[in-house]
Enzyme design. Structure first.
Site, mmCIF file in Angstrom:
data_model
loop_
_atom_site.group_PDB
_atom_site.id
_atom_site.type_symbol
_atom_site.label_atom_id
_atom_site.label_comp_id
_atom_site.label_asym_id
_atom_site.label_seq_id
_atom_site.Cartn_x
_atom_site.Cartn_y
_atom_site.Cartn_z
ATOM 1 C CG HIS A 1 90.896 -13.217 19.583
ATOM 2 N ND1 HIS A 1 90.426 -12.261 20.434
ATOM 3 C CD2 HIS A 1 90.470 -14.395 20.095
ATOM 4 C CE1 HIS A 1 89.737 -12.812 21.412
ATOM 5 N NE2 HIS A 1 89.750 -14.097 21.226
ATOM 6 C CG HIS B 1 95.481 -10.763 21.638
ATOM 7 N ND1 HIS B 1 94.893 -11.944 21.241
ATOM 8 C CD2 HIS B 1 94.780 -9.784 21.030
ATOM 9 C CE1 HIS B 1 93.869 -11.676 20.434
ATOM 10 N NE2 HIS B 1 93.785 -10.378 20.291
ATOM 11 C CD GLU C 1 96.506 -4.730 22.542
ATOM 12 O OE1 GLU C 1 96.957 -3.568 22.606
ATOM 13 O OE2 GLU C 1 95.838 -5.135 21.551
ATOM 14 C CB THR D 1 97.302 -2.041 19.398
ATOM 15 O OG1 THR D 1 96.874 -3.418 19.431
ATOM 16 C CG2 THR D 1 98.537 -1.865 20.256
ATOM 17 C CB SER E 1 87.922 -6.499 20.708
ATOM 18 O OG SER E 1 87.721 -5.160 21.078
ATOM 19 C CB SER F 1 92.129 -11.431 14.002
ATOM 20 O OG SER F 1 90.772 -11.158 14.308
#
Length: 268
Positions: free
Chosen positions: A3, A36, A88, A124, A182, A225
């Site tokens: 991401h 994800h 996710e 996660t 996120s 990421s």
């Protein structure tokens, strides 16, 4: 596969398009699933249309998907800590065969679980601190046993712990990674109570030396990421402004070839 918009731009420049819906994928094409993960039904839809799936779902995410499917089939109510709009979490919901609830804050209303047999797990990359607070709230609401699966990725736990340590000894913290990430935004959130100057950078283009030139010590953290080259470019720009750059090398758990995450469950 991750991401991060800069990485995805490079992938598109190599001739590999990205899609938001299976309807955009031609029959008999190849589809690469990013880390994800996706709802289970997507695999069935691909098989029906002759689409070859290259599954790059993170092994920790895949492990959580298996728990959701198994426990929901057993009649348990699934509670997920995370953000409902996150890819996710959308994928995890798509593996559930029964009731599922998503909670993102300890301030949420948990009374919907009061008469349920609950299995609690997490996105996660969710905050470990927030997960613990939500778990405590749910245990107080539920008269029945709450089964808790520790599904936050160990690299996420390590990053969050190191962010706190670094923030406590820095005058400013630079958090590098996609602004839509996120887990990267959580690092900024985690650093804020310990360091008054926390600066989010999408990449080196966002770096402004004047914002840190009076700081004696500046810490840098990167999201899960965030590719290494983005961090290196920020370090390079700092050096170009005559900042003394010292890279503290940590032996990270991410470098260890660990087996697929074992399911860790606790009851309360």
């Amino acid at each position: 596969m991750i991401h991060n918009e800069d990485v995805n731009t490079r992938i598109r420049e190599r001739g590999i398009p990205t899609v938001e819906s299976l309807s955009e994928v031609p029959d008999n094409a190849r589809l690469l699933i990013r880390s994800h993960g996706v709802p289970k039904v997507l695999y069935e839809q691909c098989a029906a249309r002759g689409i070859e799936v290259i599954d790059c779902t993170c092994r920790f995410v895949a492990n959580t998907q298996r728990i959701v499917e198994r426990e929901s089939r057993a009649g348990k109510t699934i509670a997920i800590t995370g953000h409902r709009e996150h890819p996710e979490v959308i994928g995890l919901i798509g593996w559930c065969k029964g009731e599922v609830y998503v909670f993102s804050s300890e301030e949420d209303d948990f009374t919907c679980l009061s008469d349920k047999n609950v299995v609690l797990l997490s996105q996660t990359t969710f905050s470990t601190q927030r997960f613990s607070k939500i778990a405590e709230k749910i245990k107080k609401v539920c008269p029945k046993t709450v089964e808790i699966f520790e599904t936050i990725c160990y690299t996420t736990v390590s990053r969050q712990r190191e962010t706190v340590r670094l923030a406590q000894r820095s005058d400013a913290i630079l958090v590098i990674g996609g602004l839509n990430s996120s887990n990267t935004n959580k690092l900024a959130e985690i650093a804020s109570p310990y360091c008054k100057t926390v600066i989010r950078l999408k990449n080196a283009d966002d770096f402004v030396y004047e914002k840190i030139k009076f700081c004696k010590r500046v810490g840098i953290v990167a999201g899960a990421s965030t590719p290494d080259w983005q961090t290196s470019e920020v370090l390079k720009k700092m050096a170009e402004n005559n900042a003394e750059v010292q890279v503290e090398t940590q032996v990270s758990e991410e470098t260890v070839k660990a087996p697929v995450a074992e399911e860790t469950a606790a009851t309360a």
